[in-house]
Design a protein around this motif. Structure first.
Motif, short mmCIF file in Angstrom:
data_model
loop_
_atom_site.label_atom_id
_atom_site.label_comp_id
_atom_site.label_asym_id
_atom_site.label_seq_id
_atom_site.Cartn_x
_atom_site.Cartn_y
_atom_site.Cartn_z
N TYR A 138 1.53 6.52 -0.54
CA TYR A 138 2.45 6.74 0.50
C TYR A 138 2.93 8.02 1.12
CZ TYR A 138 6.83 5.88 2.06
OH TYR A 138 7.92 5.57 2.08
N ALA A 139 2.80 8.96 0.09
CA ALA A 139 2.95 10.12 1.07
C ALA A 139 2.05 10.29 1.85
CB ALA A 139 2.25 11.55 0.06
N GLY A 140 0.62 9.46 1.93
CA GLY A 140 -0.46 10.12 3.32
C GLY A 140 0.54 9.27 4.29
N ALA A 141 0.93 8.01 4.26
CA ALA A 141 0.83 7.42 5.17
C ALA A 141 2.56 7.65 5.50
CB ALA A 141 1.19 5.77 4.97
N SER A 142 3.44 8.17 5.02
CA SER A 142 4.84 8.59 5.31
C SER A 142 4.96 10.06 5.60
CB SER A 142 5.79 7.63 4.52
OG SER A 142 5.53 9.12 3.22
N GLY A 143 4.22 10.73 5.71
CA GLY A 143 4.07 12.04 5.48
C GLY A 143 5.66 13.27 5.09
N ASP A 144 5.80 12.33 4.11
CA ASP A 144 6.46 12.72 3.21
C ASP A 144 5.52 13.13 1.45
OD1 ASP A 144 8.28 13.46 1.23
OD2 ASP A 144 9.31 12.00 1.24
N PHE A 145 5.55 14.96 1.99
CA PHE A 145 4.08 15.38 1.08
C PHE A 145 5.13 16.61 0.12
CE2 PHE A 145 1.54 14.20 4.16
CZ PHE A 145 0.61 13.78 3.63
N ASN A 146 6.63 15.79 -0.46
CA ASN A 146 7.31 16.59 -1.16
C ASN A 146 6.13 16.38 -2.82
OD1 ASN A 146 9.08 17.50 -3.09
ND2 ASN A 146 10.85 17.05 -1.60
N ARG A 164 4.12 15.94 -8.84
CA ARG A 164 3.70 17.00 -9.27
C ARG A 164 4.76 17.09 -10.39
NH1 ARG A 164 1.41 22.82 -7.08
NH2 ARG A 164 2.65 22.82 -9.11
N ASP A 165 4.22 17.01 -11.47
CA ASP A 165 5.50 17.04 -12.47
C ASP A 165 5.99 18.42 -13.25
OD1 ASP A 165 5.79 14.61 -14.46
OD2 ASP A 165 3.47 14.70 -14.70
N ASP A 166 5.42 19.12 -12.83
CA ASP A 166 5.75 20.87 -12.92
C ASP A 166 6.62 21.12 -11.90
OD1 ASP A 166 3.33 20.89 -11.08
OD2 ASP A 166 2.50 23.05 -11.40
N LEU A 189 14.35 17.23 -12.88
CA LEU A 189 13.38 16.29 -12.59
C LEU A 189 12.85 15.99 -13.79
CD1 LEU A 189 13.06 15.13 -9.28
CD2 LEU A 189 15.16 14.44 -9.90
N PRO A 190 13.21 14.11 -14.22
CA PRO A 190 12.02 13.99 -15.84
C PRO A 190 10.82 13.99 -15.76
CG PRO A 190 13.82 12.08 -15.19
CD PRO A 190 14.42 13.20 -14.08
N GLY A 191 10.61 14.37 -14.40
CA GLY A 191 8.89 14.09 -13.84
C GLY A 191 9.28 13.93 -12.83
N VAL A 192 7.99 12.70 -12.15
CA VAL A 192 7.72 12.33 -11.13
C VAL A 192 7.96 10.86 -10.47
CG1 VAL A 192 5.26 11.37 -9.38
CG2 VAL A 192 5.19 13.61 -10.83
N ASP A 210 5.44 6.66 -14.93
CA ASP A 210 4.94 7.55 -15.85
C ASP A 210 3.33 7.92 -15.35
OD1 ASP A 210 4.58 8.19 -18.87
OD2 ASP A 210 2.95 7.38 -18.39
N PRO A 211 2.30 9.27 -15.95
CA PRO A 211 1.65 9.37 -15.42
C PRO A 211 0.16 8.69 -15.51
CG PRO A 211 2.10 10.77 -16.75
CD PRO A 211 2.95 10.09 -16.66
N THR A 212 0.91 7.74 -16.43
CA THR A 212 -0.51 7.18 -17.43
C THR A 212 -0.23 5.44 -17.07
OG1 THR A 212 -1.00 8.69 -19.44
CG2 THR A 212 -1.38 6.17 -19.85
N LEU A 213 1.54 5.16 -17.48
CA LEU A 213 1.78 4.15 -17.67
C LEU A 213 2.36 3.20 -16.33
CD1 LEU A 213 3.26 3.51 -20.71
CD2 LEU A 213 1.72 2.59 -20.56
N GLY A 214 2.55 4.58 -15.38
CA GLY A 214 2.88 3.75 -13.59
C GLY A 214 4.64 3.63 -14.21
N ALA A 215 4.82 2.81 -13.11
CA ALA A 215 6.34 2.03 -13.15
C ALA A 215 6.12 0.68 -12.50
CB ALA A 215 6.93 3.18 -12.42
N VAL A 216 7.26 -0.57 -12.77
CA VAL A 216 7.14 -1.39 -12.14
C VAL A 216 8.24 -1.85 -11.52
CG1 VAL A 216 6.53 -3.98 -12.01
CG2 VAL A 216 5.14 -2.20 -13.95
#
Length: 146
Positions: A35-43, A48-50, A57-60, A99-105
Motif C-alpha cells: 500500500y505504501a508503494g501504491a499510495s506514496g505514503d512511506f511513513n 518499522r516497529d522501532d 505508538l504501540p507498534g506498526v 502484528d508482525p506475525t499475526l497481522g490484523a483483520v
C-alpha cells in the motif's frame, strides 16, 4: 471469466437496520508495504516497529486511508457501481495495529441507517473493527439507488 456486474439494489426493498454487506480484510506487514508503494505514503510507522514505538505508538499501524478504503469496499460491491457512492465520511477513532506475525483483520458490517426515498438515496452505516475494537467512528456512505 468476466463477472457480471451486481444488480442495483432496490430502494423499496430496504429496511432500517438491515445488514446489506459485510467484509473481512486480512492485513499483513507485506500489505502495508504494498500500500505504501501504491499510495506514496512511506511513513516508517507503517512498517518499522522501532520508529512507531519511538513516537509513542504501540507498534506498526495500517495507513488510515487503507483502512478507510477497505471499509467502503463492501458497500461498493453491494451497490454494484462505485459511482453510486455519492458521499463517504469517517472519523478515525483508533489505529489498526498490525502484528508482525499475526497481522490484523479489518471487519466491516454495513447496515441501512437512513432511507431518503424522495432522493433515491440510502445512508449506509458502517461498523468497522480490528483487534476487537472499533477503528472508524461515524463511518457512513450515502448511496444513490435512483
Amino acid at each position: 471469466m468476466t463477472q457480471e456486474p451486481a444488480a442495483t439494489p432496490a430502494l423499496d426493498e430496504l429496511t432500517l437496520g438491515q445488514i446489506v454487506a459485510t467484509g473481512l480484510f486480512p492485513l499483513t506487514r507485506d500489505s502495508l508495504v504494498r500500500y505504501a508503494g501504491a499510495s506514496g505514503d512511506f511513513n516508517a510507522i507503517h512498517y518499522r516497529d522501532d520508529v512507531a514505538v519511538s513516537v509513542g505508538l504501540p507498534g506498526v499501524l495500517a495507513h488510515g486511508m487503507l483502512t478507510m478504503g477497505l471499509a467502503v469496499q463492501p458497500v461498493v460491491d453491494w451497490a454494484g457501481d462505485p459511482a453510486r457512492v455519492v458521499d463517504y465520511q469517517v472519523r478515525f477513532t483508533r489505529p489498526v495495529l498490525v502484528d508482525p506475525t499475526l497481522g490484523a483483520v479489518v471487519s466491516v458490517v454495513a447496515k441501512v441507517g437512513r432511507i431518503e426515498a424522495d432522493a433515491g438515496i440510502v445512508r449506509i452505516d458502517l461498523t468497522v473493527t480490528a483487534n476487537d475494537q472499533t477503528v472508524l467512528g461515524k463511518a457512513q456512505a450515502r448511496v444513490s439507488l435512483a
